[in-house]
Design an enzyme around this catalytic site. Sequence first.
Site, short mmCIF file in Angstrom:
data_model
loop_
_atom_site.label_atom_id
_atom_site.label_comp_id
_atom_site.label_asym_id
_atom_site.label_seq_id
_atom_site.Cartn_x
_atom_site.Cartn_y
_atom_site.Cartn_z
N LYS A 63 -2.49 5.85 -4.39
CA LYS A 63 -3.60 6.77 -4.10
C LYS A 63 -3.41 8.12 -4.79
O LYS A 63 -2.28 8.59 -4.94
CB LYS A 63 -3.71 7.01 -2.58
CG LYS A 63 -3.69 5.73 -1.76
CD LYS A 63 -3.91 5.95 -0.28
CE LYS A 63 -3.56 4.70 0.50
NZ LYS A 63 -2.13 4.61 0.85
N ASP A 86 0.84 -1.20 0.00
CA ASP A 86 0.00 0.00 0.00
C ASP A 86 0.87 1.25 0.00
O ASP A 86 1.51 1.57 0.99
CB ASP A 86 -0.89 0.00 1.25
CG ASP A 86 -1.84 1.17 1.28
OD1 ASP A 86 -2.92 1.07 0.67
OD2 ASP A 86 -1.51 2.22 1.87
N TYR A 90 3.49 9.68 -0.64
CA TYR A 90 4.55 9.06 0.17
C TYR A 90 5.93 9.22 -0.49
O TYR A 90 6.95 9.00 0.15
CB TYR A 90 4.29 7.55 0.40
CG TYR A 90 2.99 7.21 1.09
CD1 TYR A 90 2.21 8.19 1.72
CD2 TYR A 90 2.53 5.89 1.13
CE1 TYR A 90 1.01 7.85 2.34
CE2 TYR A 90 1.34 5.56 1.76
CZ TYR A 90 0.58 6.55 2.35
OH TYR A 90 -0.60 6.22 2.96
N HIS A 147 -7.41 9.56 -2.01
CA HIS A 147 -6.74 9.51 -0.69
C HIS A 147 -7.57 10.14 0.44
O HIS A 147 -7.61 9.60 1.55
CB HIS A 147 -5.38 10.21 -0.81
CG HIS A 147 -4.35 9.74 0.16
ND1 HIS A 147 -3.02 9.64 -0.15
CD2 HIS A 147 -4.45 9.35 1.45
CE1 HIS A 147 -2.34 9.20 0.90
NE2 HIS A 147 -3.19 9.02 1.89
P1 NDP Z 1 1.12 1.65 11.84
O1 NDP Z 1 -0.07 1.73 12.71
O2 NDP Z 1 1.28 0.55 10.87
O3 NDP Z 1 2.39 1.70 12.80
C1 NDP Z 1 3.70 1.76 12.30
C2 NDP Z 1 4.63 2.00 13.49
O4 NDP Z 1 4.60 0.86 14.35
C3 NDP Z 1 6.05 2.22 13.07
O5 NDP Z 1 6.60 3.20 13.92
C4 NDP Z 1 6.69 0.86 13.31
O6 NDP Z 1 8.05 1.01 13.64
C5 NDP Z 1 5.92 0.33 14.48
N1 NDP Z 1 5.79 -1.13 14.44
C6 NDP Z 1 5.45 -1.90 13.38
N2 NDP Z 1 5.39 -3.19 13.72
C7 NDP Z 1 5.72 -3.27 15.02
C8 NDP Z 1 5.83 -4.35 15.92
N3 NDP Z 1 5.58 -5.58 15.53
N4 NDP Z 1 6.20 -4.07 17.20
C9 NDP Z 1 6.44 -2.81 17.58
N5 NDP Z 1 6.33 -1.73 16.77
C10 NDP Z 1 5.98 -1.96 15.50
O7 NDP Z 1 1.24 3.09 11.14
P2 NDP Z 1 1.14 3.72 9.69
O8 NDP Z 1 0.69 5.11 9.88
O9 NDP Z 1 2.36 3.51 8.88
O10 NDP Z 1 -0.05 2.95 8.99
C11 NDP Z 1 0.14 1.78 8.24
C12 NDP Z 1 -0.15 2.03 6.78
O11 NDP Z 1 -1.47 2.49 6.58
C13 NDP Z 1 0.71 3.12 6.14
O12 NDP Z 1 2.04 2.71 5.91
C14 NDP Z 1 -0.08 3.43 4.90
O13 NDP Z 1 0.14 2.44 3.92
C15 NDP Z 1 -1.50 3.36 5.44
N6 NDP Z 1 -1.96 4.70 5.86
C16 NDP Z 1 -2.91 5.31 5.08
C17 NDP Z 1 -3.42 6.55 5.40
C18 NDP Z 1 -4.47 7.13 4.54
O14 NDP Z 1 -4.79 8.32 4.71
N7 NDP Z 1 -5.07 6.39 3.64
C19 NDP Z 1 -2.95 7.30 6.58
C20 NDP Z 1 -1.98 6.58 7.37
C21 NDP Z 1 -1.52 5.31 7.01
P3 NDP Z 1 9.24 0.49 12.65
O15 NDP Z 1 8.90 0.88 11.27
O16 NDP Z 1 10.43 1.18 13.21
O17 NDP Z 1 9.29 -1.01 12.85
#
Ligand code: NDP
Length: 283
Positions: free
Chosen positions: A77, A47, A52, A110
């Site tokens: 998006k 995604d 991004y 988006h």
């Molecule tokens: P998430 O809720 O997926 O959280 C990501 C965070 O959690 C990062 O800091 C990551 O750290 C940490 N993390 C991931 N896995 C673990 C684990 N197993 N244990 C502990 N910490 C963990 O956040 P996002 O905002 O990135 O949302 C996910 C996806 O949703 C986005 O990447 C995007 O594709 C989508 N999105 C879409 C939006 C929209 O408007 N349509 C808005 C926001 C997100 P690290 O990377 O350091 O491991």
Amino acid sequence: MDKNSRITLNNGVKMPVIGFGVFRIPGGEEVVNAVGEALRAGYRHVDTAMIYGNEEGVGKAIRESGIPREEMFVTTKLWNTDQGYETTLKAIDASLERLGLKYVDLYLVHWPTASGDRGNFKSINKREETWKAMEEIYKSGKAKAIGVSNYMINHLEEMKNYATIPAAVNQFEFHPFLYKEDLLNYCKQSGIVVEAHSPLVHGERLGNPSIKVIAEKYGKTPAQILLRWSLQHGAVPLPKSSHKERMKENIDVFDFELSAEDMQALNGLNENLHLRPNPTNLE
Ligand code: NDP
């Protein structure tokens, strides 16, 4: 259900039940490496979004993986400031060019606004003309499915007045601290598949005591409990991680099932916490 399971969208397209999110992973080598690791961990659904800034790297990683295109599911998006009929038609071509793909599996609007002020959106309604272009894109085959993101019930109700092709997906913020039960049920009843963005609450609530207790009970991690909660609500979670071990952990969520009681306890954590802007008031 396992990591290879797919959910059928309202036009017959099949989408993997979990996806890898790449928001905030910088373009270039970082995203190429991250997506490469994710594919090795078993993800087949990525995604991304124009905003991004990492579409090129996502496409490169997919090509380098050697995985047949038809096994992959790629979403991108349309950014807010590209909304409008002609601009939307141009935006998909630019995204496909950056991705190096002939088509995306899913193209999403988006946000329900054409405002570009990130984090502080104004209401600029170009939704109807934008969707007309999305329908053209779908008919042209440049997107196998089209949908929306951050659309609330008011935006989906409005869509009934102008859409001839209904949205296949609505991607919105969904986790126990923002349990949008009404919107979830509305989408289910309308045949719209829900994707959960920010399913790990950006990693900020993994130390929550209630989640920790449930995690210990199942011998799983708090992150796995959150992802399982999304899956059992029928939503497709899109966890992001830049760490290989976490990518593996986040897709290893198909060997246990939360009881109805634990689902209820997690539902009860709702506090209407919005990590991203609340789209409800975007007119
Ligand atoms: P998430 O809720 O997926 O959280 C990501 C965070 O959690 C990062 O800091 C990551 O750290 C940490 N993390 C991931 N896995 C673990 C684990 N197993 N244990 C502990 N910490 C963990 O956040 P996002 O905002 O990135 O949302 C996910 C996806 O949703 C986005 O990447 C995007 O594709 C989508 N999105 C879409 C939006 C929209 O408007 N349509 C808005 C926001 C997100 P690290 O990377 O350091 O491991």
